[in-house]
Design an enzyme around this catalytic site. Structure first.
Site, mmCIF file in Angstrom:
data_model
loop_
_atom_site.group_PDB
_atom_site.id
_atom_site.type_symbol
_atom_site.label_atom_id
_atom_site.label_comp_id
_atom_site.label_asym_id
_atom_site.label_seq_id
_atom_site.Cartn_x
_atom_site.Cartn_y
_atom_site.Cartn_z
ATOM 1 N N ASP A 290 0.866 -1.177 0.000
ATOM 2 C CA ASP A 290 0.000 0.000 0.000
ATOM 3 C C ASP A 290 0.901 1.226 0.000
ATOM 4 O O ASP A 290 2.117 1.115 0.196
ATOM 5 C CB ASP A 290 -0.867 -0.043 1.274
ATOM 6 C CG ASP A 290 -2.036 0.932 1.265
ATOM 7 O OD1 ASP A 290 -2.196 1.674 0.283
ATOM 8 O OD2 ASP A 290 -2.779 0.944 2.256
ATOM 9 N N HIS A 291 0.322 2.370 -0.234
ATOM 10 C CA HIS A 291 1.046 3.628 -0.073
ATOM 11 C C HIS A 291 0.633 4.241 1.268
ATOM 12 O O HIS A 291 -0.547 4.378 1.544
ATOM 13 C CB HIS A 291 0.677 4.605 -1.191
ATOM 14 C CG HIS A 291 1.120 4.157 -2.548
ATOM 15 N ND1 HIS A 291 0.394 4.386 -3.689
ATOM 16 C CD2 HIS A 291 2.235 3.502 -2.954
ATOM 17 C CE1 HIS A 291 1.045 3.898 -4.738
ATOM 18 N NE2 HIS A 291 2.160 3.346 -4.310
ATOM 19 N N PHE A 424 -5.019 4.528 0.591
ATOM 20 C CA PHE A 424 -6.123 3.712 0.040
ATOM 21 C C PHE A 424 -5.711 2.969 -1.237
ATOM 22 O O PHE A 424 -6.506 2.855 -2.157
ATOM 23 C CB PHE A 424 -7.363 4.569 -0.248
ATOM 24 C CG PHE A 424 -7.647 5.622 0.781
ATOM 25 C CD1 PHE A 424 -8.063 5.252 2.045
ATOM 26 C CD2 PHE A 424 -7.490 6.975 0.502
ATOM 27 C CE1 PHE A 424 -8.331 6.214 3.008
ATOM 28 C CE2 PHE A 424 -7.751 7.945 1.448
ATOM 29 C CZ PHE A 424 -8.170 7.570 2.709
ATOM 30 N N HIS A 425 -4.476 2.463 -1.259
ATOM 31 C CA HIS A 425 -3.993 1.837 -2.488
ATOM 32 C C HIS A 425 -3.508 0.400 -2.286
ATOM 33 O O HIS A 425 -2.400 0.053 -2.693
ATOM 34 C CB HIS A 425 -2.838 2.667 -3.074
ATOM 35 C CG HIS A 425 -3.234 4.042 -3.462
ATOM 36 N ND1 HIS A 425 -2.340 5.078 -3.628
ATOM 37 C CD2 HIS A 425 -4.456 4.574 -3.726
ATOM 38 C CE1 HIS A 425 -2.983 6.176 -3.957
ATOM 39 N NE2 HIS A 425 -4.268 5.906 -4.022
ATOM 40 N N PRO A 426 -4.324 -0.484 -1.681
ATOM 41 C CA PRO A 426 -3.868 -1.859 -1.551
ATOM 42 C C PRO A 426 -3.680 -2.514 -2.918
ATOM 43 O O PRO A 426 -4.461 -2.270 -3.847
ATOM 44 C CB PRO A 426 -5.002 -2.543 -0.775
ATOM 45 C CG PRO A 426 -6.189 -1.694 -0.996
ATOM 46 C CD PRO A 426 -5.680 -0.298 -1.159
#
Ligand SMILES: Cc1cc2nc3c(=O)[nH]c(=O)nc-3n(C[C@H](O)[C@H](O)[C@H](O)COP(=O)(O)OP(=O)(O)OC[C@H]3O[C@@H](n4cnc5c(N)ncnc54)[C@H](O)[C@@H]3O)c2cc1C
Length: 489
Positions: A290-291, A424-426
């Site tokens: 993720d980020h 919110f970048h899984p």
């Protein structure tokens, strides 16, 4: 009931797949989406996306307690509506750098290098006034830099230049590095989700979109996936057969969840939760990355209330810098409201986590453990990000806006462990590769089975230096081309 293709998940990738596969009038396509086709009014407003968390268009997940974040559980929104996370996201349209994709190919994802992906990035978008060698001219997603101007964001861009970073006229073209203006999926002040642009205007007899239909598992006979079990609004389970293929596009959380519910995953874990093992595939649900973002915060005498305007961004190394019109506080503390934050996000994460099953019940939320900051290299990189953010915040260009940086009274490392947020970048939980932990071959087929592919953010082998939506569009486009057997674009 049977179709040629059954697509599970009508989010970013699923909307692209449904539109492209149903272009062939002789194939019958079913799209199953757990969420509703009816959007919430607030989804249209580009300034209100954070208010969608916890509403009916969000799955409402949280992570497990994060060991390296003082045991906190992090809110983990995922879109549950036609359009998926593109219906609740921040609408930035960012591609990442070509080197990110070349690294995928070098690690075993043949055909996923930047040159091979470029036609699919182009196919997905229309970017008026940009260089057509890199940018699309006829794609469904209309992307542009907003026309509005806001004093703070203009000063932020000047601050990036003053701090010595180079001007990049189009961060979605040859290189992603430098200072640029963000493009957005907003037209006439209104969000354009991927289903808005790819699906809503389609009237095709060969495409069925079934919403409020939650897939429970895929059906496997021998070594072939032959269909999907699902339920409409929690009713009795039904089955649908796929004569050609099932494509999972349920996102980086639900695609590995569905594979595991179907008996495809690490054997020991499946047995632990009482699921019969169909394919022992160790990589399913692993490699979650993720980020993460943190920020420096500045107090201002007056509120910085946002207007819908162009916003600057910087990419330097593995760090992305953006600006937010509020003071973002640590999760544990209230503070002054007036101000802004300069956000540093870690675009190249080394920490790896997992998505596992809490039980064999398909309606139970999965266990999402991103294992944030478990790799010390991520801490070092984020500390460097805070240094860059502070450097930008200290420029003359921004001096008129703030008197002082708000500090937490603790050192940056402790601060980080308390204040990081997900961007919110899984991604990465069904990764493409050619090693024993890979889940998909380079054509997105699940190892050990026929008739089943995955195409969404879960296929990404490693981090890209960008918010994910533009890349998931390209993944959806390329997946459709692979399934249709296209050789030339
Ligand atoms: C709050 C937020 C802000 C973001 N901001 C940005 C941004 O500004 N720019 C950007 O580029 N990216 C952003 N992203 C990330 C980006 O939107 C996602 O990475 C992208 O949409 C993922 O696409 P996907 O197809 O993999 O999954 P999704 O779009 O999440 O689609 C998955 C779909 O599958 C459905 N589904 C799940 N399980 C089932 C099931 N069992 N049965 C049937 N259907 C199911 C879901 O309801 C959903 O519609 C953001 C994401 C979030 C959540």
């Amino acid at each position: 009931m049977s179709y040629d293709y059954v697509i599970v998940g009508g989010g970013t990738a699923g909307s692209v797949l449904a539109a492209r596969l149903s272009e062939d009038t002789d194939v019958r396509v079913l799209l199953l989406e757990a969420g509703s086709a009816i959007p919430l009014e607030a989804m249209a407003n580009p300034l209100r996306w954070e208010r969608l968390f916890g509403t009916r268009v969000d799955w409402g997940f949280s992570t497990t307690a994060q060991r390296h974040l003082n045991g906190d559980e992090i809110v983990y929104p995922r879109g549950r509506v036609l359009g998926g996370s593109s219906g609740i996201n921040g609408m930035y349209h960012i591609r990442g750098d070509r080197t990110d994709y070349d690294a995928w190919a070098a690690a075993g994802a043949q055909g996923w290098d930047y040159a091979s992906l470029l036609p699919y990035f182009r196919r997905s978008e229309t970017a008026p006034g940009r260089d057509p060698a890199y940018r699309g001219t006829e794609g469904p997603m209309l992307v542009s830099v907003p026309e509005g101007r806001n004093r703070l964001w203009e000063a932020g861009y000047e601050a990036l230049l003053e701090a010595g970073y180079r001007r990049n006229p189009d961060g979605n073209a040859e290189s992603a590095f430098g200072a640029t203006w963000n493009e957005m999926n907003v037209v006439g002040g209104t969000r354009q989700s991927v289903s808005d642009n790819y699906l809503r205007s389609l009237r095709r007899d060969n495409l069925t979109v079934l919403t409020e239909a939650q897939a429970y598992r895929v059906i496997i006979e021998g070594d072939r996936c032959v269909g999907v079990e699902y339920a409409v609004r929690g009713g009795a389970a039904e089955t649908v057969r796929a004569d050609r293929e099932v494509v999972l596009a349920a996102g980086a959380v639900a695609s590995p969840q569905l594979l595991q519910l179907s008996g495809v995953g690490p054997a020991a874990h499946l047995r632990e939760v009482g699921i019969e093992v169909k394919v022992d595939l160790s990589g399913v649900g692993g490699n979650l990355h993720d980020h993460l973002m943190s920020q420096v915060r500045y107090q201002t005498p007056e509120s910085m209330t946002a207007t819908f305007s162009r916003k600057p961004r910087l990419l330097v190394g593995g760090i992305q810098i953006m600006f937010v019109d509020v003071v973002m506080h640590p999760r544990w503390k209230a503070g002054p409201e007036n101000g802004f934050s300069i956000v540093a996000s870690l675009e190249v994460a080394e920490s790896r986590g997992s998505v596992r099953l809490a039980s064999a019940d398909p309606t139970a939320a999965p266990l999402i453990d991103p294992n944030y900051l478990s790799d010390e290299r991520d801490v070092t990189a984020l500390l460097d990000g805070l240094r860059i953010a502070r450097e930008v915040g200290g420029t003359a260009a921004l001096s008129e806006f703030h008197g002082k940086e708000l500090t937490s009274g603790e050192d940056d490392t402790e601060f980080l462990r308390r204040i990081v947020y997900t961007q919110f970048h899984p991604a990465g939980t069904c990764r493409i590769g050619d090693d024993e932990n890979a889940v998909l071959d380079p054509e997105l087929r699940v190892y050990g089975l026929t008739g089943l592919r995955v195409a969404d953010a879960s296929v990404m082998p490693s981090s890209i230096r960008a918010n994910l939506n533009a890349t998931v569009l390209a993944i959806g486009e390329r997946a459709a081309a692979l399934i249709r057997g296209e050789t030339n674009v």
